[in-house]
Design a protein around this motif. Structure first.
Motif, PDB file in Angstrom:
ATOM      1  N   ASN A 129      -3.157  -5.200  12.549  1.00  0.00           N
ATOM      2  CA  ASN A 129      -1.828  -5.582  12.090  1.00  0.00           C
ATOM      3  C   ASN A 129      -1.393  -6.798  12.888  1.00  0.00           C
ATOM      4  OD1 ASN A 129       0.885  -5.843  11.465  1.00  0.00           O
ATOM      5  ND2 ASN A 129       1.338  -3.672  11.616  1.00  0.00           N
ATOM      6  N   PHE A 150      -2.114   2.029   6.158  1.00  0.00           N
ATOM      7  CA  PHE A 150      -1.261   0.876   6.382  1.00  0.00           C
ATOM      8  C   PHE A 150       0.111   1.341   6.860  1.00  0.00           C
ATOM      9  CE2 PHE A 150      -4.258  -0.222   3.087  1.00  0.00           C
ATOM     10  CZ  PHE A 150      -4.669  -1.508   3.419  1.00  0.00           C
ATOM     11  N   GLU A 156       4.153  -6.243   6.592  1.00  0.00           N
ATOM     12  CA  GLU A 156       2.959  -5.969   7.392  1.00  0.00           C
ATOM     13  C   GLU A 156       1.826  -5.457   6.511  1.00  0.00           C
ATOM     14  OE1 GLU A 156       3.934  -3.402  10.670  1.00  0.00           O
ATOM     15  OE2 GLU A 156       5.752  -4.530  11.156  1.00  0.00           O
ATOM     16  N   MET A 160      -1.960  -7.199   5.860  1.00  0.00           N
ATOM     17  CA  MET A 160      -3.171  -6.443   6.198  1.00  0.00           C
ATOM     18  C   MET A 160      -4.057  -6.238   4.978  1.00  0.00           C
ATOM     19  SD  MET A 160      -1.197  -3.737   8.675  1.00  0.00           S
ATOM     20  CE  MET A 160      -2.579  -2.661   9.085  1.00  0.00           C
TER      21      MET A 160
END
Length: 416
Positions: A129, A150, A156, A160
């Motif tokens: 991350n 995740f 974020e 990713m």
């Protein structure tokens, strides 16, 4: 071989947060051509997360988790996944270093609770991350099963997914084909009626056809599995053409088209202009028209004639007709349309007058009764009566009224 999305978080179940992560991942899976049949939202409870996993592992080969990777005690995703597969949690020093470095850049010291985020199932790879402190994992705990996790923070998760997950999935042989869709849009027909008319197409396998409705608009989504968008379009096109023919004048566009943009294109193509007079919609029709870039080329403006005095003084509505027929009537709708057409000097005039509720209705003129007036270039004016359900809320009646007014104009422009 299919993927399944599992979103973890009690806040999702309570409705405190809109689950945009599932929508994003569903779209991304389609872009990779990965079949996706199930989504689940589960609270921060290890027992229930394991129940969800038991079912998901029996029917899907890629499990994508979002949420539950934070430092607090209710962030349980990694430890629950590890426990489910009988794997110990191991602390990764590189994760601790990464989190400490991010805190240091902000002039802060890492909290002891953040060490929890460095615990991942033994054998799993780190899904880095770059924006936040919660790493995910990529793990194959058993043959033909991939686990991806995740954080719940959308920004974020998006980064990713794009930077790490997509290349990984492609390296595993996924993503050689895509699922590409075209959405055909219809107005003026019920979803059930359109589905019945298109029934022969609903059992196709490639492309597939699925009906759905949203705020009065009925849609047919035509999806194809192919190696590229252009190849998928070749599969979709003949079916889409037949569905458009079935829809007839009810079909108005596809994908990003709106009634306002379609009307705008028709006006621009013919070099004609439009003005509007609104009562119950209070400017909603004008708003729809001006959301289209370049609408100033054909939309001259509007008059919000909410009070009868404005109808009389600005639009030239006959006061005796108002007294006799009322503001919500065929007569007044036509006069409003002709009045704004003349006042603003446009080719077309479009008007709306009605009762949006929740009060103001009578037995003869109930909530939901709307009249739409249309003044044509030939000095001809006509009006249309619509009775929208009084059970719908005020905003929805106003929305239906504005869209239906645009649809009447669209049909006239097509027929001229």
């Amino acid at each position: 071989m299919s993927a399944e999305i599992i979103c973890v978080g009690t806040e999702l179940l309570l409705g405190d947060i809109l689950n945009t992560n599932a929508q994003f991942l569903a779209q991304q899976l389609a872009d990779l051509g990965i079949p996706h049949y199930y989504q689940t939202v589960v609270g921060d409870n290890p027992g229930r997360i394991k129940q969800v996993m038991e079912i998901a592992c029996s029917r899907s080969s890629i499990l994508i988790f979002t949420g539950g990777l934070g430092p607090t005690p209710d962030d349980l995703t990694h430890e629950t996944i590890a426990d489910f597969f009988g794997a110990p949690l191991v602390e990764k020093a590189e994760i601790i270093e990464n989190i400490a470095e991010k805190y240091a850049r902000r002039g802060r010291e890492m909290a002891p609770s953040n060490r929890k985020q460095a615990l991942i199932p033994q054998g799993a790879d780190i899904l880095t991350n770059s924006l936040g402190t919660a790493p995910g994992i990529i793990w194959q705990p058993r043959p033909n099963l991939i686990i991806l996790t995740f954080p719940g923070v959308p920004l974020e998760m998006h980064r990713m997914w794009q930077e790490i997950a997509v290349p990984y999935l492609k390296s595993q042989g996924w993503g050689k084909e895509i699922i590409y869709s075209r959405t055909l849009k219809f107005w003026g027909i019920a979803e059930s009626a359109l589905a019945e008319a298109a029934a022969d197409f609903l059992n196709l396998s490639n492309p597939t056809v699925a009906p759905y409705a949203s705020r009065g608009e009925v849609k047919l989504r035509v999806s194809a599995l192919a190696e590229s968008a252009s190849a998928a379009n070749l599969i979709i096109e003949p079916v889409a053409q037949q569905l458009q023919q079935i829809g007839g004048l009810n079909y108005f566009g596809a994908d990003d088209d709106t009634l306002a943009s379609v009307v705008g294109n028709l006006l621009q193509a013919s070099g004609e202009t439009l003005s509007v007079a609104e009562s119950c919609t209070g400017g909603g029709l004008g708003y729809m028209l001006t959301t289209v870039a370049g609408s100033s080329d054909y939309f001259m403006g509007g008059i919000i004639s909410y009070d009868n005095s404005v109808k009389i003084n600005l639009l030239g509505v006959n006061s005796e007709d108002l007294a006799t027929h009322g503001a919500v009537s065929h007569t007044v709708a036509k006069q409003m349309a002709k009045g704004v057409q003349k006042r603003l000097g446009t080719t077309w005039g479009l008007s709306i007058t009605g009762i949006a509720g929740p009060g103001g209705g009578t037995d003869s003129k109930p909530v939901g009764l709307v009249y739409i007036g249309l003044a044509a270039p030939s000095d001809r004016a006509e009006s249309f009566e619509h009775r929208f359900s009084p059970l719908q809320d005020r905003d929805l009646i106003r929305h239906f009224s504005a869209c239906t007014a645009l649809d009447h104009l669209r049909r006239q422009l097509l027929c001229n």
